[in-house]
Design a protein around this motif. Structure first.
Motif, PDB file in Angstrom:
ATOM      1  N   ARG A 354       4.642  28.007   2.901  1.00  0.00           N
ATOM      2  CA  ARG A 354       5.073  27.199   1.750  1.00  0.00           C
ATOM      3  C   ARG A 354       5.929  28.008   0.777  1.00  0.00           C
ATOM      4  O   ARG A 354       6.928  27.523   0.246  1.00  0.00           O
ATOM      5  CB  ARG A 354       3.845  26.642   1.033  1.00  0.00           C
ATOM      6  CG  ARG A 354       3.147  25.550   1.829  1.00  0.00           C
ATOM      7  CD  ARG A 354       1.913  25.050   1.106  1.00  0.00           C
ATOM      8  NE  ARG A 354       1.205  24.064   1.937  1.00  0.00           N
ATOM      9  CZ  ARG A 354       0.019  23.543   1.624  1.00  0.00           C
ATOM     10  NH1 ARG A 354      -0.580  23.912   0.496  1.00  0.00           N
ATOM     11  NH2 ARG A 354      -0.555  22.671   2.439  1.00  0.00           N
ATOM     12  N   ALA A 355       5.516  29.248   0.539  1.00  0.00           N
ATOM     13  CA  ALA A 355       6.276  30.076  -0.401  1.00  0.00           C
ATOM     14  C   ALA A 355       7.686  30.324   0.118  1.00  0.00           C
ATOM     15  O   ALA A 355       8.663  30.280  -0.656  1.00  0.00           O
ATOM     16  CB  ALA A 355       5.549  31.409  -0.630  1.00  0.00           C
ATOM     17  N   ALA A 356       7.821  30.536   1.424  1.00  0.00           N
ATOM     18  CA  ALA A 356       9.147  30.784   2.005  1.00  0.00           C
ATOM     19  C   ALA A 356      10.019  29.536   1.902  1.00  0.00           C
ATOM     20  O   ALA A 356      11.227  29.615   1.599  1.00  0.00           O
ATOM     21  CB  ALA A 356       9.007  31.221   3.461  1.00  0.00           C
ATOM     22  N   LEU A 357       9.422  28.347   2.141  1.00  0.00           N
ATOM     23  CA  LEU A 357      10.187  27.109   2.050  1.00  0.00           C
ATOM     24  C   LEU A 357      10.621  26.846   0.608  1.00  0.00           C
ATOM     25  O   LEU A 357      11.775  26.468   0.343  1.00  0.00           O
ATOM     26  CB  LEU A 357       9.364  25.937   2.578  1.00  0.00           C
ATOM     27  CG  LEU A 357      10.015  24.552   2.454  1.00  0.00           C
ATOM     28  CD1 LEU A 357      11.339  24.530   3.219  1.00  0.00           C
ATOM     29  CD2 LEU A 357       9.076  23.459   2.975  1.00  0.00           C
ATOM     30  N   ALA A 358       9.703  27.072  -0.341  1.00  0.00           N
ATOM     31  CA  ALA A 358      10.040  26.860  -1.750  1.00  0.00           C
ATOM     32  C   ALA A 358      11.164  27.790  -2.180  1.00  0.00           C
ATOM     33  O   ALA A 358      12.085  27.397  -2.911  1.00  0.00           O
ATOM     34  CB  ALA A 358       8.800  27.076  -2.615  1.00  0.00           C
ATOM     35  N   ALA A 359      11.114  29.049  -1.706  1.00  0.00           N
ATOM     36  CA  ALA A 359      12.165  30.007  -2.065  1.00  0.00           C
ATOM     37  C   ALA A 359      13.504  29.601  -1.454  1.00  0.00           C
ATOM     38  O   ALA A 359      14.561  29.729  -2.090  1.00  0.00           O
ATOM     39  CB  ALA A 359      11.772  31.410  -1.587  1.00  0.00           C
ATOM     40  N   ALA A 360      13.483  29.081  -0.215  1.00  0.00           N
ATOM     41  CA  ALA A 360      14.719  28.656   0.435  1.00  0.00           C
ATOM     42  C   ALA A 360      15.347  27.475  -0.306  1.00  0.00           C
ATOM     43  O   ALA A 360      16.564  27.431  -0.523  1.00  0.00           O
ATOM     44  CB  ALA A 360      14.438  28.282   1.891  1.00  0.00           C
ATOM     45  N   LEU A 361      14.510  26.524  -0.714  1.00  0.00           N
ATOM     46  CA  LEU A 361      15.033  25.361  -1.446  1.00  0.00           C
ATOM     47  C   LEU A 361      15.571  25.772  -2.815  1.00  0.00           C
ATOM     48  O   LEU A 361      16.626  25.286  -3.256  1.00  0.00           O
ATOM     49  CB  LEU A 361      13.931  24.314  -1.609  1.00  0.00           C
ATOM     50  CG  LEU A 361      13.521  23.588  -0.321  1.00  0.00           C
ATOM     51  CD1 LEU A 361      12.304  22.701  -0.564  1.00  0.00           C
ATOM     52  CD2 LEU A 361      14.688  22.753   0.224  1.00  0.00           C
ATOM     53  N   GLU A 362      14.856  26.672  -3.485  1.00  0.00           N
ATOM     54  CA  GLU A 362      15.326  27.128  -4.804  1.00  0.00           C
ATOM     55  C   GLU A 362      16.670  27.836  -4.681  1.00  0.00           C
ATOM     56  O   GLU A 362      17.575  27.652  -5.501  1.00  0.00           O
ATOM     57  CB  GLU A 362      14.280  28.063  -5.415  1.00  0.00           C
ATOM     58  CG  GLU A 362      14.664  28.542  -6.812  1.00  0.00           C
ATOM     59  CD  GLU A 362      13.606  29.433  -7.428  1.00  0.00           C
ATOM     60  OE1 GLU A 362      13.835  29.929  -8.550  1.00  0.00           O
ATOM     61  OE2 GLU A 362      12.553  29.643  -6.786  1.00  0.00           O
ATOM     62  N   ARG A 363      16.822  28.645  -3.625  1.00  0.00           N
ATOM     63  CA  ARG A 363      18.082  29.353  -3.400  1.00  0.00           C
ATOM     64  C   ARG A 363      19.210  28.354  -3.123  1.00  0.00           C
ATOM     65  O   ARG A 363      20.326  28.498  -3.626  1.00  0.00           O
ATOM     66  CB  ARG A 363      17.918  30.327  -2.233  1.00  0.00           C
ATOM     67  CG  ARG A 363      19.123  31.250  -2.037  1.00  0.00           C
ATOM     68  CD  ARG A 363      18.788  32.478  -1.193  1.00  0.00           C
ATOM     69  NE  ARG A 363      18.351  32.133   0.159  1.00  0.00           N
ATOM     70  CZ  ARG A 363      17.096  32.207   0.584  1.00  0.00           C
ATOM     71  NH1 ARG A 363      16.138  32.625  -0.253  1.00  0.00           N
ATOM     72  NH2 ARG A 363      16.763  31.883   1.822  1.00  0.00           N
TER      73      ARG A 363
END
Length: 426
Positions: A354-363
């Motif tokens: 989840r943290a990786a997906l959230a970071a990808a979307l934020e980027r």
């Protein structure tokens, strides 16, 4: 308001003819006239009076003894209170009286203000101003009141009309009827720099399709230098002012009348210039709206072409709006999740990812491409693993007002490009 004709001489001396709601009245010796006068000095069809907006125009019908106003021969003239019309040996005084309630001075404007209520309020203001015109005691106060009324009428036209031809036609008609003038024209400068007529109102004596000769010098002066002028040429008095937009003149506003009936002075130029500013800003606004609508149509056309292209792509393609809802899904994407447009994707992500997906979307929302792996609920309830590349779609950059560096454009939407992992199909 009550308009009337008071007969000072002839067989109808001492009587009065109320004009009422009539729009056109014929006067002559013939029994078929609206006002028959049995006097040998009066021609069968001697003259007529026409109501034109707030004014009354007297026109000679080429009677054998002519028509006069206050002792001066005329062919056509707008009447003022107290004017004495002469036809043969008969004199007729033009009068009007105000019959409105003198205590009714306010205009109520309800809330919320819908466009039709604004139009109704503007019309009530016009009617009240018209009442003041009727009560004006001298020609000078009548003229001043009519100037205010004309500006109010043009404002009402700009509120009511949204079509260019309707705006130009109604404004020129209001000018000709209230200034007054016999003919009017709006000329706009094209992209080639040449002046071309956008609207023409012909005079009462002009054939329906006659070309109107407009003097070139005052029109070019108004459109190029933003300066109005008045004068006379070939037996006609004219006035010409610029159509003034925020960025400068857009063209020219022109009126004229027979020199025997009218001459234009500084007061007329100031009034005409005020109308030219109103009309110029309206045309400038209309041009901005037209360009914006054309840009929207072009963007929609291009997006339609892009959607058709993406629909033929084998890999699934999604587009996400700012709120996370799907705004587009091509045929391959719909085969995986069904018709998802308008709703958010049902994504199942392991807690560790989840943290990786959230970071990808934020980027991606910050403007940088990213990658992620999604677990989607398929149309048959079967989970589908979908590696995606997330591409940000930016709004067009716009320069700052000072002409300096443009701000970073915000991300308009995200596009997800991917295909099922391991060749999974639903």
């Amino acid at each position: 308001m009550s308009e009337s004709l008071a007969f000072l001489d002839g067989p109808l001396a001492g009587t009065e003819k109320k004009l009422g709601s009539w729009t056109k009245i014929s006067i002559g010796r013939s029994a078929s006239c609206d006002v028959p006068i049995e006097d040998p000095s009066v021609s069968a069809y001697h003259c007529r009076i026409e109501r034109k907006s707030l004014l009354f125009q007297l026109s000679d019908e080429e009677g054998s003894s002519g028509t006069t106003v206050n002792g001066r021969p005329v062919r056509s003239k707008y009447l003022l209170p107290g004017d004495v019309i002469g036809i043969g040996r008969v004199r007729i005084r033009f009068d009007f009286k105000d019959t409105s309630d003198p205590n009714q001075t306010s205009v109520a404007l309800e809330s919320p203000v819908a466009p039709e209520k604004i139009q109704a309020a503007a019309r009530r203001i016009e009617e009240k101003l018209e009442s003041h015109v009727r009560k004006a005691a001298t020609p000078a106060t009548v003229a001043a009141s009519r100037q205010v009324l004309l500006l109010a009428r043009v404002s009402t036209i700009l509120i009511r009309e949204d079509d260019r031809e309707a705006i130009l036609g109604a404004t020129v008609d209001a000018l000709c009827e209230n200034l007054p003038a016999d003919r009017g024209a709006v000329l706009l400068r094209g992209r080639d720099g040449k002046m071309a007529p956008a609207h023409v109102r012909r005079g009462a004596a002009d054939p329906p399709k006659a070309r109107i000769q407009v003097p070139r010098e005052p029109v070019e002066k108004a459109a190029a230098d933003g300066k109005g002028s008045a004068g006379h040429v070939e037996g006609r008095a004219y006035a010409c002012v610029p159509l003034q937009g925020r960025g400068g003149p857009l063209g020219a506003l022109y009126v004229d009348a027979p020199l025997a009936d009218r001459a234009y002075h500084d007061d007329d130029l100031q009034l005409l210039a005020a109308v030219g500013r109103q009309l110029g800003l309206a045309l400038e606004r209309e041009g901005v709206l037209e360009r914006a609508a054309a840009a929207v149509r072009e963007a929609e056309r291009r997006e339609g072409d892009l959607r058709a292209l993406l629909d033929a792509v084998a890999e699934p393609v999604f587009a996400l709006a700012r709120d996370g809802a799907v705004s587009f899904a091509n045929r391959s994407a719909r085969a995986i999740v069904g018709d998802a447009v308008g709703r958010k994707l049902a994504v199942s992500v392991p807690e560790a990812e989840r943290a990786a997906l959230a970071a990808a979307l934020e980027r991606a929302w910050s403007g940088d491409p990213a990658e992620a792996t999604l677990q989607l609920a398929g149309v048959r309830g079967t989970p589908v693993t979908l590696p995606v590349r997330i591409l940000p779609i930016l709004r067009p950059a716009a320069e700052s007002d000072e002409g300096g560096a443009a701000e970073i454009p915000p991300v308009q939407r995200l596009v997800l490009l991917g295909r099922p992992a391991g060749g999974d199909r639903v």
